[in-house]
Design an enzyme around this catalytic site. Sequence first.
Site, PDB file in Angstrom:
ATOM      1  N   GLU A   1      24.310 -48.867  86.998  1.00 17.98           N
ATOM      2  CA  GLU A   1      24.524 -50.204  87.192  1.00 17.98           C
ATOM      3  C   GLU A   1      24.833 -50.968  86.020  1.00 17.98           C
ATOM      4  O   GLU A   1      25.902 -52.288  86.512  1.00 17.98           O
ATOM      5  CB  GLU A   1      23.004 -50.659  86.372  1.00 17.98           C
ATOM      6  CG  GLU A   1      21.748 -50.237  87.647  1.00 17.98           C
ATOM      7  CD  GLU A   1      21.101 -48.459  87.513  1.00 17.98           C
ATOM      8  OE1 GLU A   1      21.869 -47.387  86.550  1.00 17.98           O
ATOM      9  OE2 GLU A   1      19.741 -48.237  88.009  1.00 17.98           O
TER      10      GLU A   1
ATOM     11  N   GLU B   1       8.525 -44.957  78.086  1.00 14.75           N
ATOM     12  CA  GLU B   1       9.897 -43.563  78.111  1.00 14.75           C
ATOM     13  C   GLU B   1       9.189 -42.663  76.702  1.00 14.75           C
ATOM     14  O   GLU B   1       9.836 -41.905  77.607  1.00 14.75           O
ATOM     15  CB  GLU B   1      10.350 -44.584  78.296  1.00 14.75           C
ATOM     16  CG  GLU B   1      12.120 -43.150  78.694  1.00 14.75           C
ATOM     17  CD  GLU B   1      13.460 -44.433  78.712  1.00 14.75           C
ATOM     18  OE1 GLU B   1      14.009 -44.752  77.837  1.00 14.75           O
ATOM     19  OE2 GLU B   1      13.483 -44.956  80.205  1.00 14.75           O
TER      20      GLU B   1
ATOM     21  N   HIS C   1      -4.171 -68.181  80.205  1.00 16.44           N
ATOM     22  CA  HIS C   1      -4.055 -69.458  81.603  1.00 16.44           C
ATOM     23  C   HIS C   1      -3.898 -68.458  83.168  1.00 16.44           C
ATOM     24  O   HIS C   1      -3.695 -69.039  83.940  1.00 16.44           O
ATOM     25  CB  HIS C   1      -3.925 -70.572  80.917  1.00 16.44           C
ATOM     26  CG  HIS C   1      -4.013 -70.824  80.111  1.00 16.44           C
ATOM     27  ND1 HIS C   1      -4.981 -72.281  80.475  1.00 16.44           N
ATOM     28  CD2 HIS C   1      -3.920 -71.175  79.069  1.00 16.44           C
ATOM     29  CE1 HIS C   1      -5.102 -72.618  79.303  1.00 16.44           C
ATOM     30  NE2 HIS C   1      -4.536 -71.834  78.425  1.00 16.44           N
TER      31      HIS C   1
ATOM     32  N   LYS D   1      24.857 -46.077  75.758  1.00 13.65           N
ATOM     33  CA  LYS D   1      25.264 -44.583  74.968  1.00 13.65           C
ATOM     34  C   LYS D   1      25.795 -43.399  75.992  1.00 13.65           C
ATOM     35  O   LYS D   1      26.655 -43.212  75.680  1.00 13.65           O
ATOM     36  CB  LYS D   1      22.990 -44.203  74.649  1.00 13.65           C
ATOM     37  CG  LYS D   1      23.329 -43.057  73.579  1.00 13.65           C
ATOM     38  CD  LYS D   1      22.438 -42.613  73.584  1.00 13.65           C
ATOM     39  CE  LYS D   1      22.052 -41.010  73.449  1.00 13.65           C
ATOM     40  NZ  LYS D   1      20.707 -40.594  72.540  1.00 13.65           N
TER      41      LYS D   1
ATOM     42  N   LYS E   1      17.625 -40.964  89.781  1.00 16.02           N
ATOM     43  CA  LYS E   1      19.376 -40.676  89.584  1.00 16.02           C
ATOM     44  C   LYS E   1      19.986 -40.110  90.620  1.00 16.02           C
ATOM     45  O   LYS E   1      20.906 -40.213  91.270  1.00 16.02           O
ATOM     46  CB  LYS E   1      19.404 -40.998  88.221  1.00 16.02           C
ATOM     47  CG  LYS E   1      19.372 -41.954  87.013  1.00 16.02           C
ATOM     48  CD  LYS E   1      19.438 -42.019  85.722  1.00 16.02           C
ATOM     49  CE  LYS E   1      18.878 -42.823  84.689  1.00 16.02           C
ATOM     50  NZ  LYS E   1      19.367 -42.175  83.152  1.00 16.02           N
TER      51      LYS E   1
ATOM     52  N   GLY F   1      17.641 -44.256  72.869  1.00 17.03           N
ATOM     53  CA  GLY F   1      18.756 -45.587  73.228  1.00 17.03           C
ATOM     54  C   GLY F   1      18.190 -46.389  73.138  1.00 17.03           C
ATOM     55  O   GLY F   1      17.633 -47.578  72.745  1.00 17.03           O
ATOM     56  N   ARG F   2      16.955 -46.358  73.901  1.00 14.12           N
ATOM     57  CA  ARG F   2      14.927 -47.202  73.382  1.00 14.12           C
ATOM     58  C   ARG F   2      14.972 -47.084  71.290  1.00 14.12           C
ATOM     59  O   ARG F   2      13.964 -48.101  71.102  1.00 14.12           O
ATOM     60  CB  ARG F   2      13.938 -47.279  73.354  1.00 14.12           C
ATOM     61  CG  ARG F   2      13.733 -45.749  73.222  1.00 14.12           C
ATOM     62  CD  ARG F   2      12.827 -44.602  74.449  1.00 14.12           C
ATOM     63  NE  ARG F   2      12.146 -43.428  74.342  1.00 14.12           N
ATOM     64  CZ  ARG F   2      12.476 -42.389  74.306  1.00 14.12           C
ATOM     65  NH1 ARG F   2      13.459 -42.700  75.399  1.00 14.12           N
ATOM     66  NH2 ARG F   2      12.470 -41.162  74.787  1.00 14.12           N
TER      67      ARG F   2
HETATM   68  O1  F6P Z   1      17.122 -44.392  82.406  1.00 11.71           O
HETATM   69  C1  F6P Z   1      16.372 -44.345  81.620  1.00 11.71           C
HETATM   70  C2  F6P Z   1      17.818 -44.413  80.161  1.00 11.71           C
HETATM   71  O2  F6P Z   1      18.643 -43.371  79.991  1.00 11.71           O
HETATM   72  C3  F6P Z   1      17.571 -44.788  78.672  1.00 11.71           C
HETATM   73  O3  F6P Z   1      16.797 -44.367  78.188  1.00 11.71           O
HETATM   74  C4  F6P Z   1      18.521 -45.524  78.505  1.00 11.71           C
HETATM   75  O4  F6P Z   1      17.579 -46.353  77.250  1.00 11.71           O
HETATM   76  C5  F6P Z   1      19.464 -46.510  79.868  1.00 11.71           C
HETATM   77  O5  F6P Z   1      18.594 -45.534  80.681  1.00 11.71           O
HETATM   78  C6  F6P Z   1      20.054 -47.049  79.663  1.00 11.71           C
HETATM   79  O6  F6P Z   1      21.269 -46.226  79.423  1.00 11.71           O
HETATM   80  P1  F6P Z   1      22.788 -45.556  78.521  1.00 11.71           P
HETATM   81  O7  F6P Z   1      22.814 -46.174  77.762  1.00 11.71           O
HETATM   82  O8  F6P Z   1      23.316 -43.771  78.806  1.00 11.71           O
HETATM   83  O9  F6P Z   1      23.309 -46.691  79.418  1.00 11.71           O
END
Ligand code: F6P
Length: 524
Positions: free
Chosen positions: A210, A351, A382, A204, A513, A265-266
């Site tokens: 990452e 979240e 189990h 987003k 972060k 995002g979620r």
């Molecule tokens: O760090 C959490 C977060 O911001 C989530 O809310 C989001 O879904 C995810 O990281 C990924 O963010 P992006 O889509 O901006 O890479």
Amino acid sequence: MTTPHTLPAWAQLQSLAHAPQPHLRDLLSADAGRPDHMTLRAAGITLDASRQRVSPAIQQALVALAEQAGVEAQREALFRGDRINATEDRPVLHVALRGDPLHTGPWGAAVQADVQRELARIGDFAEALRAGSVKGHRGDTITDVVNIGIGGSDLGPRMAADALAHLAHPGVRVHYVSNPDAWALWSVLRGLDASRTLFIVSSKTFTTQETLTNAASAQRWLTDHGCPPDALAQHLVAITASPDTAARLGYPAERTFLFWDWVGGRYSVWSSLGLPLAIAIGKEHFRLFLAGARAMDEHFCTAPLAQNLPVQLALNGIWNRNFLNLPTHLIVPYASRLVRFTPFVQQMEMESNGKRTHSNGTPVDIDTGPIVWGGLGIDGQHAYFQLIHQGRHTVPVDFIGVQNEDTPLPMAATHHAVVNLNLRAQAEAMARGRTLADTQALLEKDGLSATDAAAMAPHRSFEGNIPSHLLWLDRLDPARLGALIALYEHKVFTQAAIWGINAYDQWGVELGKTMAKAMEKAGK
Ligand code: F6P
């Protein structure tokens, strides 16, 4: 905004919670019609709430709480596109992404036009790729798609692709990489041909460290495997709400699919972010997925609160969290294709509702979102179910089952019967338990002496009284999956509306972060 514990229904619920409560086994035995009274249906999903520790008086007080908290007015504000995400000054309009393509909803024509344009773009691209007409730099057909994204840019499409794996295109494999550990990317790439691989970079913000690490590494792998740097764009797609940032990193506009800052995002699986899913299942199935969610939206907007599936799920959750003081919530699907459903809902709930500040800035002094956990129920039986049955924690459970299954295996019907039998048996065992006296009598019947039976009975008796929901999908297809996700989304909304918190920001993820960036800068 009124804080929930100042509402009359809150005080009423507190006094109901302090009064002696019947055991679930007594509630179930006293009223054979209880499952019928407490079962609701919508959009191909049945909710059996008869194993909640809720009497008619509690149910009425919970509905009154929703009324007094203004859930209906807040729901209208959501669908109208009011800026309900106040700390980010944004509307929250994931519902518009699955709105009726032929009729503009309360969010208005501009949003509708944007949504339909990007939906058409991802549909066309998905179909072109499935038909073999998206090519790599040497003119080879793309056979492998790797989605690079994390959190909401990974969990939704990945979960849905597993759930609908029976509809996957046989000639195009879609892989997902979220973790920046080198092994995660390597273990996918080592089996792939670079000239036939397309990377979708889903983010987003397009700033997530990452994801950008994995995206840079993927580009390096492409060039090291013969892709000329000026042909990289043929192997790259961006999905983002920050197209300028993607453009600055070299992603061309014609291969950039958009969503908007008003999609969390979620909550983004319905947007362009669903492209990997649309590639796997095709655009018509993707549209059915959206239509299923829309059916749940319609139910949520029109059914009375007492007959409203998301509202009932939310209210029972509030009873368990705030009045029975149960801090965790277990979600156990019994269909193996729903293997990633719990982690997906875990992000959505934790979240969204893991908050300690009310929307008006005052501190929260009631409990908010519970710890959500779980995984496939049969496997859990189990493993950790021992603690659920006999440990010192009472853990409310959502059991999720599928009524009709048609896997093309000769003994599929037998498998299915075993799975659903176990689901029902676990819910019954958790609700009813087995008393010390019954256990002792059973052991004596099995041949133990009275003394041995008395010694053994405490170990083999079950407290029970563990509340659960049974959620049955008619079948696990795109429409029911869409409805199931929307059900949980609206549950989360309803709980936040009652708790008076903003479900749509996530400032809690920022501090770590910021510290990582500061440490990087300081060379630590
Ligand atoms: O760090 C959490 C977060 O911001 C989530 O809310 C989001 O879904 C995810 O990281 C990924 O963010 P992006 O889509 O901006 O890479």
